[in-house]
Design an enzyme around this catalytic site. Structure first.
Site, PDB file in Angstrom:
ATOM      1  N   HIS A  97       0.695  -1.232  -0.006  1.00 21.39           N
ATOM      2  CA  HIS A  97      -0.082  -0.174   0.035  1.00 21.39           C
ATOM      3  C   HIS A  97       1.056   1.364  -0.048  1.00 21.39           C
ATOM      4  O   HIS A  97       1.851   1.143   0.677  1.00 21.39           O
ATOM      5  CB  HIS A  97      -0.892  -0.110   1.342  1.00 21.39           C
ATOM      6  CG  HIS A  97      -2.089  -0.865   0.954  1.00 21.39           C
ATOM      7  ND1 HIS A  97      -2.998  -0.931   2.161  1.00 21.39           N
ATOM      8  CD2 HIS A  97      -2.399  -1.734  -0.096  1.00 21.39           C
ATOM      9  CE1 HIS A  97      -4.035  -2.180   1.652  1.00 21.39           C
ATOM     10  NE2 HIS A  97      -3.560  -2.400   0.557  1.00 21.39           N
ATOM     11  N   GLU A  99       0.510   4.184   1.639  1.00 24.39           N
ATOM     12  CA  GLU A  99       1.025   4.456   3.162  1.00 24.39           C
ATOM     13  C   GLU A  99       2.078   3.603   3.748  1.00 24.39           C
ATOM     14  O   GLU A  99       3.218   4.316   4.304  1.00 24.39           O
ATOM     15  CB  GLU A  99      -0.059   4.072   4.084  1.00 24.39           C
ATOM     16  CG  GLU A  99      -1.403   5.070   3.741  1.00 24.39           C
ATOM     17  CD  GLU A  99      -2.355   4.238   2.895  1.00 24.39           C
ATOM     18  OE1 GLU A  99      -3.405   4.490   3.115  1.00 24.39           O
ATOM     19  OE2 GLU A  99      -2.138   3.173   2.288  1.00 24.39           O
ATOM     20  N   CYS A 131      -5.496   1.242   6.603  1.00 21.21           N
ATOM     21  CA  CYS A 131      -5.847   0.077   7.068  1.00 21.21           C
ATOM     22  C   CYS A 131      -4.667  -0.208   8.008  1.00 21.21           C
ATOM     23  O   CYS A 131      -3.659   0.176   7.997  1.00 21.21           O
ATOM     24  CB  CYS A 131      -6.178  -0.975   5.890  1.00 21.21           C
ATOM     25  SG  CYS A 131      -4.499  -1.667   5.242  1.00 21.21           S
ATOM     26  N   CYS A 138      -0.346  -0.573   7.841  1.00 17.80           N
ATOM     27  CA  CYS A 138      -0.250   0.888   7.421  1.00 17.80           C
ATOM     28  C   CYS A 138      -0.352   1.855   8.555  1.00 17.80           C
ATOM     29  O   CYS A 138       0.567   2.821   8.789  1.00 17.80           O
ATOM     30  CB  CYS A 138      -1.168   1.383   6.178  1.00 17.80           C
ATOM     31  SG  CYS A 138      -1.082   0.357   4.827  1.00 17.80           S
TER      32      CYS A 138
END
Length: 365
Positions: A97, A99, A131, A138
């Site tokens: 992800h 992040e 999440c 993250c």
């Protein structure tokens, strides 16, 4: 190279910003269209309007973009002056992800924050809320980053919640992590994208918009989705959204003009002549000088830094052939490369007076 150190990322100066290779082991691949340059800064961070539309569900309401995570960010000083803007995308091949790429220890924001000690605010505009699922963590990485840099405040805007539905197996983890992150208020704020923030996002990060986009109020379908996001995040965190109160939607005398506007917006497409797109448009809702979020409302942490800072930033001048062959970022302009190649992995290594001075990385805003 010292075996106790490892390569982190490479940053290449492009036409109007930089493209960043977050991990030394990433290469061009057919499995992920964005690899390996998931982070881009400056004007290179702009995305086409259609890509923005599909990821953020603007202007018509929520969408479900498959395997598409897109974050725009701004780094600002205490006075609100922009230090750097950029975007980060997820990696489909390695299931990472954005992040995680931005906030992990020794990652990109860690290095930039080290080099620019004037940074006091980080503002994220994301198509999903962060999440904390086991594969990504993250929110945990964001939390650790804030502990390392207690003088920085974080403001997160999102267009829809990620995996918080009751029927999703790991929703309880995500909701609990969001509550934990929101408990750091006023140093951390979680708000749905709404009202003028949409116009700010469009103005600063999107290219190829239909004419008049910045002049129209938010369509009812999108405004309703934003309102639902506000209720949902309030129920999860137990905290009311400041932005929905402080920055209300621009409204007209009744709902009929809004309904007519939405029908007009659907009927007119970018393929039509500009004169047709501009006919009957409403006056601007705000000037571009006011398209900046309310950073002065969010105070940074107090205290001292708890972690060592990234070290050994090394400059190079050669661009990898893959970037010449597969992108046009560097055409017609000299290329400068900043490569962060090393990071301490053991507490055994200490600095001495005889060591060479570290060279500072210049990140193009």
């Amino acid at each position: 190279m010292n075996p106790e150190r490892e390569t982190l990322f490479q940053e290449y100066l492009a036409n109007q910003g930089t493209v960043v290779k977050p991990y030394y082991w990433q290469t061009l691949t057919k499995s992920c269209a964005k690899c390996p340059y998931h982070i881009q800064t400056g004007e290179e961070a702009r995305v086409p309007y259609m890509e923005f539309h599909k990821a953020f569900g603007f202007p018509y309401g929520l969408m479900s973009p498959k395997n598409k995570h897109l974050i725009f960010y701004e780094l600002r000083s205490f006075s609100g002056t922009l230090v750097q803007k950029g975007h980060a995308t997820n990696c489909i091949k390695y299931n990472i992800h954005p992040e995680s790429m931005l906030f992990e220890m020794g990652g990109y924001l860690d290095a930039v924050t080290h080099d620019y000690d004037s940074i006091r605010y980080i503002i994220l505009y994301s198509n999903y809320s962060p999440c904390n699922e086991a594969e990504h963590c993250c929110i945990s990485k964001i939390y650790n980053f804030l502990l390392k840099y207690p003088d920085i405040a974080l403001c997160i805007y999102f267009s829809q919640l990620y995996h918080t539905e009751d029927d999703f197996p790991m929703s309880i983890w995500n909701c609990e992590a969001l509550r934990s992150l929101a408990s750091l208020w006023p140093h951390v704020t979680l708000n749905p994208l709404c009202g003028g923030v949409w116009h700010s996002l469009l103005y600063n990060f999107v290219s190829g918009m239909p004419e008049g986009t910045l002049y129209h109020p938010i369509l009812p379908a999108r405004a309703l989705a934003d309102q639902e996001n506000s209720h949902k995040i309030n129920n999860i965190t137990g905290m009311k959204s400041y932005l929905m109160k402080a920055s209300p939607q621009a409204t007209y005398e009744n709902l009929k003009p809004q309904q007519n506007l939405q029908q007009y917006y659907f009927a007119n497409t970018p393929s039509q002549p500009p004169s047709q797109m501009m006919n009957g448009r409403l006056p601007p809702l705000m000037s571009h000088s006011h398209l900046v979020p309310f950073t002065n409302k969010f105070l940074p942490f107090g205290g001292q830094h708890l972690y060592p800072k990234p070290k050994n930033i090394v400059r190079h001048l050669k661009m990898p052939k893959e970037l010449f062959n597969d992108t046009n970022h560097s055409q017609g302009r000299p290329v400068q490369v900043v490569e962060i190649t090393e990071r301490l992995l053991s507490s055994k290594t200490t600095d001495t007076k005889g060591q060479k001075k570290k060279k500072k990385k210049k990140t193009t805003p």
